[in-house]
Design a protein around this motif. Structure first.
Motif, short mmCIF file in Angstrom:
data_model
loop_
_atom_site.label_atom_id
_atom_site.label_comp_id
_atom_site.label_asym_id
_atom_site.label_seq_id
_atom_site.Cartn_x
_atom_site.Cartn_y
_atom_site.Cartn_z
N GLY A 291 -3.71 0.39 -3.01
CA GLY A 291 -3.52 -0.96 -2.15
C GLY A 291 -4.59 -1.48 -1.39
O GLY A 291 -5.69 -0.80 -1.48
N SER A 292 -4.41 -2.47 -0.58
CA SER A 292 -5.41 -3.02 0.24
C SER A 292 -5.38 -2.30 1.55
O SER A 292 -5.11 -2.92 2.86
N LEU A 293 -5.93 -0.98 1.50
CA LEU A 293 -5.86 -0.16 2.69
C LEU A 293 -7.06 0.64 2.56
O LEU A 293 -7.56 1.10 1.57
N GLY B 147 0.77 -1.08 0.00
CA GLY B 147 -0.11 0.06 0.00
C GLY B 147 0.80 1.25 -0.01
O GLY B 147 2.07 1.26 0.18
N HIS C 91 -4.78 7.10 -2.38
CA HIS C 91 -4.07 5.78 -1.56
C HIS C 91 -4.14 4.76 -2.72
O HIS C 91 -5.35 4.92 -3.66
N VAL D 50 -4.75 -1.69 7.00
CA VAL D 50 -4.30 -2.59 5.99
C VAL D 50 -4.99 -4.12 6.23
O VAL D 50 -4.56 -4.62 7.21
#
Length: 202
Positions: A167-169, A73, A165, A185
Motif C-alpha cells: 500500500g501507500s505507506l 495499507g 508491507h 501513510v
C-alpha cells in the motif's frame, strides 16, 4: 462475531505539542511546514485500495454507517498484522495476532481536525488529531490522523527485523525504541516530507 478488544474513537482533535511517531519533538510552526488546505480534496481518500481477501473488519462494515471503509495499507510484523484504512473523514488501524486472525487485538479510529486548523502541527501536512490505545498481548498504538496523511506508532513485544508491507505507506524502524515502528501513510511526496520530519525529531 469479531470483537475489538480496544476501540478508541476521537470526537475532537487534541492540541498536542508532539505527534506520536517521534520522541522529543518541539512544537512546529505553520509557516515552516506544508499544511492541508481545507478547500482541497483529501489526498488520503484518493490513495489506491489494497485488496484483503481475509479482512478481519469486513463483517463490521455494515454496522458503521453509510461511509465506505477503504483499506489503504497492510504491514506484517512478525506475529502482528497491522491494517490501516480510511472511512469518511476518519483514519483507522486494526491489528490481529498470529493464531487469532478473527479477533482484533487492537482497533483505533480517529477523525481529522474538522476546520483544518486545530490539532498537532509538528509534522508536515497537518494538522493532525491524535489518539492511542493499548491492545492485547502487550501491544500499543497511537494514530495521528490528518486530511492528507496519517502516522501510526505501533509497539509490540515482537517487532520483526524484516517487515513486509503493501500500500501507500512507509515503515520506519526507530533506532532508539527496539519494540516500536512508525508507519507513514500518504502519497509518495507526502511520505518523504513526513519521514524526513520524523528523522529530524528522533
Amino acid at each position: 462475531m469479531r470483537r475489538p478488544i480496544q476501540h478508541a474513537v476521537v470526537g475532537a482533535a487534541l492540541v498536542l505539542a508532539c505527534v506520536a511517531c517521534a520522541s522529543g519533538e518541539g512544537e512546529g510552526k505553520r509557516s515552516d511546514l506544508p499544511s492541508s488546505a481545507s478547500v482541497e480534496p483529501s489526498r488520503l481518500l484518493r490513495l489506491p485500495v489494497v485488496d484483503l481477501p481475509d479482512d478481519p473488519l469486513s463483517e463490521q462494515d455494515g454496522l458503521n454507517g453509510p461511509e465506505k471503509r477503504r483499506v489503504i495499507g497492510e504491514v506484517r510484523n512478525g506475529a502482528d498484522r497491522i491494517i490501516v484504512y480510511v472511512t469518511g473523514q476518519k483514519c483507522g488501524l486494526a491489528t490481529t495476532r498470529e493464531g487469532d486472525q478473527e479477533n482484533l487485538s487492537l482497533h483505533v479510529l480517529g477523525a481529522w481536525p474538522e476546520d483544518g486548523t486545530q490539532g498537532a502541527v509538528a509534522l508536515p501536512y497537518g494538522p493532525y488529531s491524535h489518539t492511542s490505545a493499548n491492545g492485547s498481548g502487550g501491544t500499543w498504538a497511537s494514530l495521528s490522523c490528518g486530511k492528507d496523511a496519517m502516522v501510526v506508532k505501533f509497539s509490540s513485544p515482537n517487532v520483526s527485523k524484516t517487515l513486509k508491507h503493501r500500500g501507500s505507506l512507509d515503515v520506519v524502524k526507530s533506532a532508539s525504541a527496539e519494540r516500536s515502528v512508525s508507519i507513514v501513510v500518504g502519497t509518495g511526496a507526502i511520505r518523504e516530507r513526513v519521514r524526513a520530519a520524523l528523522q529530524d525529531h528522533s
